[in-house]
Design an enzyme around this catalytic site. Structure first.
Site, PDB file in Angstrom:
ATOM      1  N   GLU A 285       0.827  -1.203   0.000  1.00 37.69           N
ATOM      2  CA  GLU A 285       0.000   0.000   0.000  1.00 37.69           C
ATOM      3  C   GLU A 285       0.870   1.266   0.000  1.00 37.69           C
ATOM      4  OE1 GLU A 285      -4.057  -0.369   1.883  1.00 37.69           O
ATOM      5  OE2 GLU A 285      -3.165   1.023   3.287  1.00 37.69           O
ATOM      6  N   HIS A 306       7.221 -26.896  -0.755  1.00 32.27           N
ATOM      7  CA  HIS A 306       6.466 -27.925  -1.454  1.00 32.27           C
ATOM      8  C   HIS A 306       5.219 -27.319  -2.119  1.00 32.27           C
ATOM      9  CE1 HIS A 306       8.731 -31.449   0.202  1.00 32.27           C
ATOM     10  NE2 HIS A 306       9.197 -30.436   0.913  1.00 32.27           N
ATOM     11  N   LYS A 420     -14.450   1.425  -3.679  1.00 28.57           N
ATOM     12  CA  LYS A 420     -15.493   1.938  -2.775  1.00 28.57           C
ATOM     13  C   LYS A 420     -16.468   2.824  -3.528  1.00 28.57           C
ATOM     14  CE  LYS A 420     -12.443   2.496   1.243  1.00 28.57           C
ATOM     15  NZ  LYS A 420     -11.997   3.531   2.201  1.00 28.57           N
TER      16      LYS A 420
END
Lengths: 444, 444
Positions: A285, A306, A420
């Site tokens: 961010e 793995h 948003k």
């Protein structure tokens, strides 16, 4: 805390760090003098040293109220409002604590998604216990958290009555404005302030992180002490090569400049899984903007050797690794001997499990470096509050420096608004009438 | 299951998919005819349709023994030996199941790390319950799993006595060779076979995944039915545009060819977190080789819109997204109305939580596509065994096709040996004397 970049330097030019030194110095000074981009969000910089014993006592006193009155405490918050607390609590908790009785409240995290099943099931569980809520939101209107808090507030009041509920609902929010502040003042909740100049991802050492960590039963004074000591160690006047934040910021930028685009944070302790999640927000961010930034990824090792191990060893050579290594485990367990030795493990008999883990770590470092993956190693002595406090401030300070070297504002997050805005338009939120019309036209 | 690539096509040339069509067809035929690279590991291809009701009954009968005799069952395995089972169990379980009583055994995963604290704390918990073990290892000598099994076998025998322990230890291993097979035969454990031609990351529909899933109480017949139906839908003779595996394999290669290097798998349901972990192994280990391959990453949304969201929206334009969307939740919960409406959420009152979630999903898709991120959408009707079975086979088939288009052997993992070899050398494992000397010389 130690940082070792000897296995990264072979991948950068011999003078790369020297060439970056003026930028590193300038970044540190700009942070110190408040002259950098985003300088209205520098409250984290000297936050540890500003925390008083009285403030810690106040948090601990509130934590005690929750501990004494709740079997479970829901931390309602998203992003920086829960990732720091979750990281610290997980790093310090028994790996199987959920399955065992505890004299501390269960700390649950919610308000960080909009899962209908998640919320239904949360409510189902909370019906069976006495619970409290820590509502963490600067504005009180972040959708994920606000929906959750609306549901839980009502439920808590129904369960205990409005008066008793007030004792176990705590707000961590803005000092003066916003829905969560209004509600807290109106209802008379105990509240703590999220400072205006500390962004979410830098807020773990504010009550945002400290209160849930204290409720979980951990020593926040030690956590803060670790951060304070690291703040001193990373002082602007410390020689750059003795300032681990400066070293990390410089080397990761130098590696990025060679075309390595992805940084993978690695741990060898399952309890550090959520360090990676916190770190991804902090760096992603802060730096992922203006079309640039290292892509942050995380793996748990040896587990993911793995899984992602093949890619790391042999995929595109565009990655580098930062390993967080814990020198000493908190417990003691040896590989037992076995008479029949069908599994062929007797060569390890009598060795501590951690000795095997450390050889896996070293073997992996050698393998990955041989495979073209630069390796940065950060070591802490043990998993405790003090060492995690050090790690927190180290990563924060390095992040500020690193983002400024990259040439971005490390302290804003303009891109988070895009979804948003669309979501509010699609949901016909009052005030979004024009956006609603536009998005409906676009969808056809 | 549906796949929608309409929000990805604008990022690739108009004829990109058409141009890839011959390679897609060739890959499918090579898989079918067993003429591709890695053709000794194609047992997964027609695995679902080969599973008989009798075989499912056998697994369920063993699961019943464990259910009736254990409060906890430890699945000891690493990589493909646990990621599939964990994905399915988490997708189907109550989000807070750990905190609530259950009439099914707790399924714990171990043997996937070398954490001394993790193992100490696991043992501490297991002392308080009646437990069983499913030991999943082709060789029986994978270090992480073998150490764990050595510890748990002894503990289980000490707890119940050797005879009783035999009832609750099950081996999933090679048909004939290896330490786990030898131990199982010698001790008289119930055992299931990991077929030679099914690699770990493709093994969730073998007993590797099916047994733990059945022990957790889920309907493996439905899971297999979903996979069978998807196997039919992805048949080599189906038209390519009606074969979702072919579509996905083609479009992700087309996007990769434009320079998008990172694929982020996204969910909007917290229970799908471990789908991402399973998928990362499947694709990362299959394609990350020969200096190429898409880097697989995962996010949980909307959660991580407040973490990785900024990077996704505005960072380097080198990413694309694959969203796994669940059309219908399994529960029902509405946003309640609130008289005071301090949080301003009354515009959502009466809406189901999932309606909000879906608008977040759509709003995010639009925002990310506008931000230059190609978007592939995979939808399933609901979270149940049948739909997850579909998803499993879809991703496996697409992975095989995709890796062959990329020009790698999708079915080997040579890079995973590198760290093991170093680790054994550092630990002076018998047989590694030359490597030990070499690595010690290198370390100086």
């Amino acid at each position: 805390m130690q940082i070792n970049i000897s296995k990264a330097q072979q991948f950068i030019a011999a003078d790369a760090l020297e060439a970056l030194a003026p930028q590193v110095k300038a970044a540190q000074e700009a942070l110190e003098q408040g002259t950098c981009q985003g300088n209205d969000f520098l409250g984290w910089l000297h936050l540890p040293s500003s925390i008083t014993p009285e403030f810690i006592d106040e948090i601990n006193a509130t934590a005690k109220v929750l501990q004494e009155n709740c079997e479970a405490v829901v931390v309602a918050g998203i992003g920086g409002s829960y990732l720091g607390a979750r990281m610290v609590i997980d790093a310090l908790s028994n790996s199987f604590s959920w399955l065992q009785p505890s004299n501390m409240p269960r700390i649950l995290f919610a308000g960080n998604n909009i899962g209908e099943d998640y919320l239904t099931e949360l409510i189902g569980y909370l019906k069976t216990v006495k619970f409290g809520v820590i509502n963490i939101s600067k504005s009180g209107t972040t959708t994920e958290t606000a929906i959750t808090f609306r549901l839980l507030k009502k439920m808590c009041e129904d369960q205990r009555g409005k008066e008793e509920a007030k004792k176990v609902i705590v707000a961590v929010t803005d000092a003066k404005k916003g829905a969560a502040r209004t509600t807290a003042d109106k209802e008379g909740y105990k509240s703590f302030i999220i400072p205006d100049n500390v962004g979410g991802r830098f807020s773990v050492l504010t009550p945002v992180g400290l209160l849930p960590i204290a409720v979980a039963g951990y020593d926040i004074a030690s956590l803060v002490k670790g951060a304070q000591d690291m703040e001193a160690q990373c002082d602007v006047n410390a020689p750059a090569d003795q300032n681990p934040a400066a070293v990390y910021a410089a080397v990761r930028n130098a590696i990025y400049q060679t075309g390595k685009k992805i940084e993978i944070i690695c741990n060898y302790q399952p309890k550090l899984h959520n360090l990676g999640e916190w770190w991804k927000q902090l760096y992603g961010e802060s730096e992922g903007k203006d079309g640039k930034g290292i892509f942050p990824a995380a793996v748990d090792l040896t587990t993911d050797l793995h899984s992602m191990g093949q890619w790391i060893q042999d995929g595109e050579r565009t990655i580098f690794e930062t390993v967080v290594s814990v020198e000493n485990p908190n417990t003691c367990l040896e590989v037992p001997s076995d008479e029949e030795n069908l599994d062929g493990l007797n060569f390890l008999a009598g060795k501590r499990i951690d000795q095997v883990n450390k050889m896996a770590e070293l073997g992996t470092q050698l393998a990955h470096v041989d495979g073209g993956v630069p390796n940065i190693k950060i070591s802490i002595e043990k998993l405790d509050e003090y060492n995690i406090g050090q790690l927190i401030y180290f990563f924060e300070k390095a992040c500020g420096i690193s983002g400024l070297i990259l040439g971005v504002n490390p302290f804003n997050q303009p891109g988070v608004e895009a979804y948003k805005k669309n979501m509010f338009a699609l949901l016909n939120k009052p005030g979004y009438e024009a956006e609603s019309a536009a998005i409906q036209a676009k969808l056809g």
